[in-house]
Design a protein around this motif. Structure first.
Motif, PDB file in Angstrom:
ATOM      1  N   THR A   3       0.846  -1.188   0.000  1.00 52.01           N
ATOM      2  CA  THR A   3       0.000   0.000   0.000  1.00 52.01           C
ATOM      3  C   THR A   3       0.885   1.244   0.000  1.00 52.01           C
ATOM      4  OG1 THR A   3      -1.756  -1.142   1.189  1.00 52.01           O
ATOM      5  CG2 THR A   3      -1.797   1.258   1.250  1.00 52.01           C
ATOM      6  N   TYR A   4       0.552   2.182  -0.877  1.00 48.19           N
ATOM      7  CA  TYR A   4       1.253   3.458  -0.981  1.00 48.19           C
ATOM      8  C   TYR A   4       0.193   4.546  -0.927  1.00 48.19           C
ATOM      9  CZ  TYR A   4       4.303  -0.030  -2.982  1.00 48.19           C
ATOM     10  OH  TYR A   4       5.014  -1.174  -3.178  1.00 48.19           O
ATOM     11  N   GLN A   5       0.535   5.681  -0.324  1.00 52.94           N
ATOM     12  CA  GLN A   5      -0.455   6.755  -0.263  1.00 52.94           C
ATOM     13  C   GLN A   5       0.227   8.103  -0.152  1.00 52.94           C
ATOM     14  OE1 GLN A   5      -2.749   5.232   2.969  1.00 52.94           O
ATOM     15  NE2 GLN A   5      -1.600   6.339   4.522  1.00 52.94           N
ATOM     16  N   GLY A   6      -0.557   9.132  -0.433  1.00 49.73           N
ATOM     17  CA  GLY A   6      -0.046  10.493  -0.353  1.00 49.73           C
ATOM     18  C   GLY A   6      -1.160  11.472  -0.663  1.00 49.73           C
ATOM     19  N   ASP A   7      -0.782  12.735  -0.766  1.00 51.82           N
ATOM     20  CA  ASP A   7      -1.754  13.766  -1.109  1.00 51.82           C
ATOM     21  C   ASP A   7      -1.022  14.971  -1.680  1.00 51.82           C
ATOM     22  OD1 ASP A   7      -1.078  15.800   1.011  1.00 51.82           O
ATOM     23  OD2 ASP A   7      -1.769  14.215   2.338  1.00 51.82           O
ATOM     24  N   ALA A  92      -6.283   1.980  -7.187  1.00 50.08           N
ATOM     25  CA  ALA A  92      -5.970   3.311  -6.666  1.00 50.08           C
ATOM     26  C   ALA A  92      -7.272   4.030  -6.343  1.00 50.08           C
ATOM     27  CB  ALA A  92      -5.168   4.115  -7.684  1.00 50.08           C
ATOM     28  N   LYS A  93      -7.328   4.618  -5.165  1.00 48.86           N
ATOM     29  CA  LYS A  93      -8.507   5.378  -4.763  1.00 48.86           C
ATOM     30  C   LYS A  93      -8.103   6.842  -4.658  1.00 48.86           C
ATOM     31  CE  LYS A  93     -12.065   5.894  -1.299  1.00 48.86           C
ATOM     32  NZ  LYS A  93     -13.357   5.428  -1.585  1.00 48.86           N
ATOM     33  N   LEU A  94      -8.891   7.704  -5.294  1.00 46.02           N
ATOM     34  CA  LEU A  94      -8.648   9.144  -5.286  1.00 46.02           C
ATOM     35  C   LEU A  94      -9.809   9.826  -4.579  1.00 46.02           C
ATOM     36  CD1 LEU A  94      -7.831   9.440  -9.094  1.00 46.02           C
ATOM     37  CD2 LEU A  94      -6.230   9.009  -7.259  1.00 46.02           C
ATOM     38  N   THR A  95      -9.498  10.744  -3.660  1.00 47.58           N
ATOM     39  CA  THR A  95     -10.537  11.476  -2.950  1.00 47.58           C
ATOM     40  C   THR A  95     -10.214  12.964  -3.010  1.00 47.58           C
ATOM     41  OG1 THR A  95     -10.806   9.607  -1.439  1.00 47.58           O
ATOM     42  CG2 THR A  95     -11.786  11.698  -0.771  1.00 47.58           C
ATOM     43  N   LEU A  96     -11.194  13.761  -3.410  1.00 51.34           N
ATOM     44  CA  LEU A  96     -11.020  15.209  -3.517  1.00 51.34           C
ATOM     45  C   LEU A  96     -11.759  15.919  -2.395  1.00 51.34           C
ATOM     46  CD1 LEU A  96     -11.660  15.743  -7.350  1.00 51.34           C
ATOM     47  CD2 LEU A  96      -9.501  15.247  -6.187  1.00 51.34           C
ATOM     48  N   SER A  97     -11.155  16.985  -1.883  1.00 53.09           N
ATOM     49  CA  SER A  97     -11.825  17.839  -0.901  1.00 53.09           C
ATOM     50  C   SER A  97     -11.411  19.287  -1.149  1.00 53.09           C
ATOM     51  CB  SER A  97     -11.478  17.403   0.525  1.00 53.09           C
ATOM     52  OG  SER A  97     -10.076  17.421   0.731  1.00 53.09           O
ATOM     53  N   ASP A  98     -12.272  20.213  -0.761  1.00 53.54           N
ATOM     54  CA  ASP A  98     -12.005  21.633  -0.946  1.00 53.54           C
ATOM     55  C   ASP A  98     -11.023  22.128   0.108  1.00 53.54           C
ATOM     56  OD1 ASP A  98     -13.878  21.802  -3.053  1.00 53.54           O
ATOM     57  OD2 ASP A  98     -15.520  22.081  -1.629  1.00 53.54           O
ATOM     58  N   THR A  99     -10.201  23.120  -0.290  1.00 54.23           N
ATOM     59  CA  THR A  99      -9.320  23.781   0.670  1.00 54.23           C
ATOM     60  C   THR A  99      -9.928  25.144   0.993  1.00 54.23           C
ATOM     61  OG1 THR A  99      -7.962  24.803  -1.066  1.00 54.23           O
ATOM     62  CG2 THR A  99      -7.266  22.632  -0.266  1.00 54.23           C
ATOM     63  N   LYS A 105      -7.693  19.541  -2.484  1.00 49.56           N
ATOM     64  CA  LYS A 105      -6.738  18.565  -1.966  1.00 49.56           C
ATOM     65  C   LYS A 105      -7.091  17.220  -2.575  1.00 49.56           C
ATOM     66  CE  LYS A 105      -4.936  16.448   2.225  1.00 49.56           C
ATOM     67  NZ  LYS A 105      -5.167  16.229   3.652  1.00 49.56           N
ATOM     68  N   LEU A 106      -6.098  16.541  -3.126  1.00 52.42           N
ATOM     69  CA  LEU A 106      -6.289  15.211  -3.693  1.00 52.42           C
ATOM     70  C   LEU A 106      -5.537  14.218  -2.808  1.00 52.42           C
ATOM     71  CD1 LEU A 106      -6.196  14.152  -7.376  1.00 52.42           C
ATOM     72  CD2 LEU A 106      -5.102  12.758  -5.663  1.00 52.42           C
ATOM     73  N   ASP A 107      -6.272  13.350  -2.142  1.00 48.26           N
ATOM     74  CA  ASP A 107      -5.691  12.254  -1.362  1.00 48.26           C
ATOM     75  C   ASP A 107      -5.719  11.007  -2.237  1.00 48.26           C
ATOM     76  OD1 ASP A 107      -5.293  13.153   1.539  1.00 48.26           O
ATOM     77  OD2 ASP A 107      -7.343  13.833   1.132  1.00 48.26           O
ATOM     78  N   TRP A 108      -4.639  10.240  -2.225  1.00 47.13           N
ATOM     79  CA  TRP A 108      -4.611   9.013  -3.007  1.00 47.13           C
ATOM     80  C   TRP A 108      -4.039   7.866  -2.178  1.00 47.13           C
ATOM     81  CZ3 TRP A 108       0.156   6.775  -3.821  1.00 47.13           C
ATOM     82  CH2 TRP A 108       1.279   7.608  -3.695  1.00 47.13           C
ATOM     83  N   ASN A 140       3.474  13.330 -11.411  1.00 52.00           N
ATOM     84  CA  ASN A 140       3.174  13.772 -12.782  1.00 52.00           C
ATOM     85  C   ASN A 140       1.769  14.349 -12.867  1.00 52.00           C
ATOM     86  OD1 ASN A 140       5.672  12.816 -13.549  1.00 52.00           O
ATOM     87  ND2 ASN A 140       4.900  11.009 -14.598  1.00 52.00           N
ATOM     88  N   LEU A 141       0.818  13.717 -12.179  1.00 52.14           N
ATOM     89  CA  LEU A 141      -0.554  14.211 -12.154  1.00 52.14           C
ATOM     90  C   LEU A 141      -0.600  15.594 -11.509  1.00 52.14           C
ATOM     91  CD1 LEU A 141      -3.532  13.519 -12.757  1.00 52.14           C
ATOM     92  CD2 LEU A 141      -3.646  12.487 -10.492  1.00 52.14           C
ATOM     93  N   SER A 142       0.117  15.773 -10.422  1.00 50.58           N
ATOM     94  CA  SER A 142       0.171  17.071  -9.746  1.00 50.58           C
ATOM     95  C   SER A 142       0.757  18.139 -10.674  1.00 50.58           C
ATOM     96  CB  SER A 142       1.014  16.956  -8.470  1.00 50.58           C
ATOM     97  OG  SER A 142       1.140  18.219  -7.847  1.00 50.58           O
ATOM     98  N   LYS A 143       1.841  17.806 -11.381  1.00 49.88           N
ATOM     99  CA  LYS A 143       2.455  18.761 -12.313  1.00 49.88           C
ATOM    100  C   LYS A 143       1.507  19.110 -13.452  1.00 49.88           C
ATOM    101  CE  LYS A 143       7.245  17.444 -11.513  1.00 49.88           C
ATOM    102  NZ  LYS A 143       8.417  16.770 -12.081  1.00 49.88           N
ATOM    103  N   ALA A 144       0.806  18.115 -13.976  1.00 53.83           N
ATOM    104  CA  ALA A 144      -0.140  18.369 -15.076  1.00 53.83           C
ATOM    105  C   ALA A 144      -1.269  19.281 -14.606  1.00 53.83           C
ATOM    106  CB  ALA A 144      -0.701  17.047 -15.608  1.00 53.83           C
ATOM    107  N   LEU A 145      -1.765  19.045 -13.404  1.00 50.56           N
ATOM    108  CA  LEU A 145      -2.818  19.892 -12.853  1.00 50.56           C
ATOM    109  C   LEU A 145      -2.303  21.300 -12.573  1.00 50.56           C
ATOM    110  CD1 LEU A 145      -4.575  17.303 -10.568  1.00 50.56           C
ATOM    111  CD2 LEU A 145      -5.714  18.664 -12.322  1.00 50.56           C
ATOM    112  N   SER A 146      -1.051  21.434 -12.132  1.00 52.82           N
ATOM    113  CA  SER A 146      -0.456  22.758 -11.910  1.00 52.82           C
ATOM    114  C   SER A 146      -0.371  23.524 -13.215  1.00 52.82           C
ATOM    115  CB  SER A 146       0.947  22.629 -11.295  1.00 52.82           C
ATOM    116  OG  SER A 146       0.857  22.143  -9.987  1.00 52.82           O
TER     117      SER A 146
END
Length: 166
Positions: A3-7, A92-99, A105-108, A140-146
């Motif tokens: 299991t790997y995770q981050g945000d 992979a599970k992705l969860t979005l929440s407002d800041t 915020k994207l938790d994965w 890479n996903l974070s960079k693409a979204l940026s």
């Protein structure tokens, strides 16, 4: 099973991030060492990636399916495939929440199982490589979204009323 995770936080509204992460044409290129991408539908795509673990190098063919669990809040990516006589099964599970500042915020979390000769190379070596590939994908996903965020900001600046620019 590993299991790997981050945000990460991105300066875009949740609806924009959701539109990006549910678009295979935009998410596919974020896959590390992507050689080929074939989009089958809005929720399914196939990819061929280059994989290297220790002395073993080759190509893996992967099939990916997106399942929306709660619109604009959470989704799951199921990734299955293999190559070099080995298999991979990831969820992979992705969860979005407002800041507070209007961003998202994207938790994965990613659960991965690897079988076959590649898995026999040793737990620590496999674990490090799988972790590196998974983290690179989300980086890479974070960079693409940026990049999308910067384009939105530039477009907003260009469309401001002429009298407001200096």
């Amino acid at each position: 099973m590993r299991t790997y995770q981050g945000d990460f936080v991105i300066d875009l509204p949740r609806s924009s991030v959701w539109a990006f992460i549910t678009d295979p044409e935009r998410v596919g290129p974020c896959i590390p060492d992507l050689l080929k991408l074939d989009v089958e539908s809005e929720t399914r795509f196939h990819a061929v990636v280059r994989v290297g673990v220790g002395p073993v190098r080759g190509k893996f063919k992967l099939s990916t399916e997106l399942t929306v669990t709660e619109p604009e809040v959470s989704a799951e990516l199921s990734i299955r495939g293999g190559g070099m006589g080995s298999g991979v099964d990831m969820k992979a599970k992705l969860t979005l929440s407002d800041t507070e500042n209007g961003g998202t915020k994207l938790d994965w979390r990613c659960d991965a199982a690897i079988s076959g000769p590649v898995a026999s190379l040793g737990g620590r070596l496999i674990d490090n490589e799988a972790k590196k590939i998974t983290e690179k994908m989300f980086n890479n996903l974070s960079k693409a979204l940026s990049s999308v965020s910067e384009q939105v900001a530039a477009t907003s600046e260009e469309t401001a009323e002429p009298g407001l620019k200096e």
